[in-house]
Design a protein around this motif. Sequence first.
Motif, PDB file in Angstrom:
ATOM      1  N   LEU A   1       0.861  -1.051   0.102  1.00 11.79           N
ATOM      2  CA  LEU A   1       0.115   0.002   0.028  1.00 11.79           C
ATOM      3  C   LEU A   1       0.934   1.316   0.157  1.00 11.79           C
ATOM      4  N   ALA A   2       0.381   2.564  -0.545  1.00  9.63           N
ATOM      5  CA  ALA A   2       0.953   3.472  -0.758  1.00  9.63           C
ATOM      6  C   ALA A   2       2.196   3.476  -1.205  1.00  9.63           C
ATOM      7  N   THR A   3       2.463   2.816  -2.420  1.00 13.82           N
ATOM      8  CA  THR A   3       3.805   2.571  -3.037  1.00 13.82           C
ATOM      9  C   THR A   3       3.392   2.746  -4.576  1.00 13.82           C
ATOM     10  N   SER A   4       4.873   3.266  -5.231  1.00 11.59           N
ATOM     11  CA  SER A   4       4.535   3.471  -6.873  1.00 11.59           C
ATOM     12  C   SER A   4       4.373   2.418  -7.513  1.00 11.59           C
ATOM     13  N   PRO A   5       3.439   2.361  -8.506  1.00 10.86           N
ATOM     14  CA  PRO A   5       3.045   1.305  -9.308  1.00 10.86           C
ATOM     15  C   PRO A   5       4.099   0.850 -10.240  1.00 10.86           C
ATOM     16  N   LYS A   6       5.231   1.676 -10.456  1.00  6.92           N
ATOM     17  CA  LYS A   6       6.363   1.546 -11.150  1.00  6.92           C
ATOM     18  C   LYS A   6       7.549   0.369 -10.410  1.00  6.92           C
ATOM     19  N   LEU A   7       7.290  -0.018  -9.179  1.00 11.80           N
ATOM     20  CA  LEU A   7       8.246  -0.859  -8.511  1.00 11.80           C
ATOM     21  C   LEU A   7       8.042  -2.231  -8.826  1.00 11.80           C
ATOM     22  N   ASP A   8       8.952  -2.630  -9.960  1.00 14.47           N
ATOM     23  CA  ASP A   8       8.867  -3.930 -10.442  1.00 14.47           C
ATOM     24  C   ASP A   8      10.261  -4.352 -10.542  1.00 14.47           C
ATOM     25  N   ILE A   9      10.276  -5.666 -10.883  1.00 11.54           N
ATOM     26  CA  ILE A   9      11.833  -6.245 -10.941  1.00 11.54           C
ATOM     27  C   ILE A   9      12.859  -5.294 -11.639  1.00 11.54           C
ATOM     28  N   LEU A  10      12.285  -5.125 -12.806  1.00 14.70           N
ATOM     29  CA  LEU A  10      13.127  -4.565 -13.993  1.00 14.70           C
ATOM     30  C   LEU A  10      13.504  -3.023 -13.228  1.00 14.70           C
ATOM     31  N   SER A  11      12.578  -2.209 -13.061  1.00 15.81           N
ATOM     32  CA  SER A  11      12.845  -0.876 -12.420  1.00 15.81           C
ATOM     33  C   SER A  11      13.859  -1.141 -11.239  1.00 15.81           C
ATOM     34  N   LEU A  12      13.611  -2.024 -10.364  1.00 13.24           N
ATOM     35  CA  LEU A  12      14.548  -1.933  -8.969  1.00 13.24           C
ATOM     36  C   LEU A  12      15.904  -2.312  -9.522  1.00 13.24           C
ATOM     37  N   ALA A  13      15.926  -3.188 -10.549  1.00 11.22           N
ATOM     38  CA  ALA A  13      17.398  -3.525 -10.824  1.00 11.22           C
ATOM     39  C   ALA A  13      18.155  -2.364 -11.561  1.00 11.22           C
ATOM     40  N   SER A  14      17.494  -1.847 -12.352  1.00  6.95           N
ATOM     41  CA  SER A  14      17.989  -0.592 -13.217  1.00  6.95           C
ATOM     42  C   SER A  14      18.230   0.566 -12.246  1.00  6.95           C
ATOM     43  N   ALA A  15      17.437   0.846 -11.488  1.00  9.88           N
ATOM     44  CA  ALA A  15      17.421   1.799 -10.460  1.00  9.88           C
ATOM     45  C   ALA A  15      18.750   1.490  -9.622  1.00  9.88           C
ATOM     46  N   GLY A  16      18.920   0.208  -9.134  1.00 12.31           N
ATOM     47  CA  GLY A  16      19.891  -0.264  -8.287  1.00 12.31           C
ATOM     48  C   GLY A  16      21.098   0.000  -8.932  1.00 12.31           C
ATOM     49  N   THR A  17      21.266  -0.475 -10.293  1.00  8.60           N
ATOM     50  CA  THR A  17      22.591  -0.311 -10.990  1.00  8.60           C
ATOM     51  C   THR A  17      22.803   1.458 -11.176  1.00  8.60           C
ATOM     52  N   ARG A  18      21.926   2.101 -11.433  1.00  5.86           N
ATOM     53  CA  ARG A  18      22.176   3.484 -11.717  1.00  5.86           C
ATOM     54  C   ARG A  18      22.806   4.401 -10.210  1.00  5.86           C
ATOM     55  N   VAL A  19      21.951   3.549  -9.211  1.00  2.11           N
ATOM     56  CA  VAL A  19      22.419   4.320  -7.715  1.00  2.11           C
ATOM     57  C   VAL A  19      23.835   3.841  -7.557  1.00  2.11           C
ATOM     58  N   GLY A  20      24.244   2.635  -7.780  1.00  2.00           N
ATOM     59  CA  GLY A  20      25.319   1.929  -7.388  1.00  2.00           C
ATOM     60  C   GLY A  20      25.310   0.879  -5.986  1.00  2.00           C
ATOM     61  N   ILE A  21      24.222   0.347  -6.055  1.00  2.00           N
ATOM     62  CA  ILE A  21      23.878  -0.612  -4.912  1.00  2.00           C
ATOM     63  C   ILE A  21      24.251  -1.894  -5.446  1.00  2.00           C
ATOM     64  N   ASP A  22      24.922  -2.826  -4.905  1.00  2.00           N
ATOM     65  CA  ASP A  22      25.354  -4.148  -5.134  1.00  2.00           C
ATOM     66  C   ASP A  22      24.355  -5.187  -4.732  1.00  2.00           C
ATOM     67  N   LEU A  23      23.546  -5.278  -3.925  1.00  2.00           N
ATOM     68  CA  LEU A  23      22.662  -6.126  -3.435  1.00  2.00           C
ATOM     69  C   LEU A  23      21.109  -5.449  -3.040  1.00  2.00           C
TER      70      LEU A  23
END
Length: 423
Positions: A15-37
């Motif tokens: 609840l109260a989260t973005s509809p864009k929060l899927d695996i691809l978006s998390l992975a892409s954003a994690g890479t752009r931010v610089g998160i390993d895990l």
Amino acid sequence: MRIICDLHLHSRYSLATSPKLDILSLASAGTRVGIDLLAAPDFTHPAWQDEMRHKLVETSPGSGIFSAYGKEFMLVSEVSCIWRQNRRSRRVHLLVAAPSFEAVDSMCETFAKLQNLETDGRPVFKISARELLSIIRDADTRSEVIPAHVFTPWYGIFGSKSGFDSLYECFGDASEEILAVETGLSSDPSMHWSVPDSRIRSIVSFSDAHSIASLGREATVLEVDEMSYDGIVRALRECSVVETYEFHPEHGKYHLDGHRNCNIRLDPEVSKGLKGVCPECGRAMTLGVLHRALSLSDGSFVQPVKNDDGLWHDPDGKYAAYRHLIPLTEILSYALGVGKASKRVVSAYTALTDDIGGEFDVLLHADAADIVSVLHRSDVANAIVNARRDDVDVDPGYDGVYGSAVPRLDDSTPSPEQGVLAI
């Protein structure tokens, strides 16, 4: 091996989260931010769990680490426990880490008897935290619980509204099994160093992201002997946190005491003198994170010391160091004088992370000259460097109202090349 982790996230099924929060978006954003895990979150939700099973591939048999779109994930989900204990209502948010989808299946078999798991990716269970720990350990003895944002008034395990004064009061003898506590946005590690239950454990920080833009606003750097679920747990158990990346605690929405309806914001010493009562309306104020940290302290305060590069540490080196970060989009928004979601900010953010590296590289390591060469603006470079040095102005949050943290700007003007990049 050092890795940067963000293990408190959500999917679009919470609840109260973005509809864009899927695996691809998390992975892409994690890479752009610089998160390993990253956390593979909300694993109790049936539809989301099915989606994760189809997209996440275990890196090696039994590793407990999964890969998708070039990014690695670990099964960590937030749950809410609500129950009565000692004639008080208790509301606690906990992170549950699972070593496998088989363990998740076993947990969810029991959870489904307590709650409709399709309702919310962060389910609410009317059981105690101790009962929750028993359920996940029955599913797999390697499963772990980490209390989330522990000082937050409403859902922190030490919160003023519905929490406890110790982990033992909540978990009993099982408190010794709790391997870490999460700071939350309104506190940083120095506020935990004088709290006995916090300082003997790993003190971790994660983003609790409800949108892609919030990914990595807090993170933890771990020293691990191997990239596996067991390796991560060992590192936490052995307090192998190298450093954490923190929101300025004043930036969080529960740092000070106060009453939002009356626009009252007070330091703990002042609110103590008022016995927690709002001076305007006479009702109880919300006692914030700083108040609780001071209340639970054993008096062994340690004053953190800041290096020239903005790294904070204790003089004796007993605890992991930490840095305060302002998200890059917020710095750009402030320096450019436009909204965080504006095209100018998005363009500048993309240009910097395409040319220099991940967001953490820009915030922590990029030379001012390199930033200017990309954006052709010395004012933006100045803002990023000052934020890195913790040369900022803060306005503390209270009672659900976010505070602010903005970098101080020198008396410099944009370089003559300003405008070459359309931002």
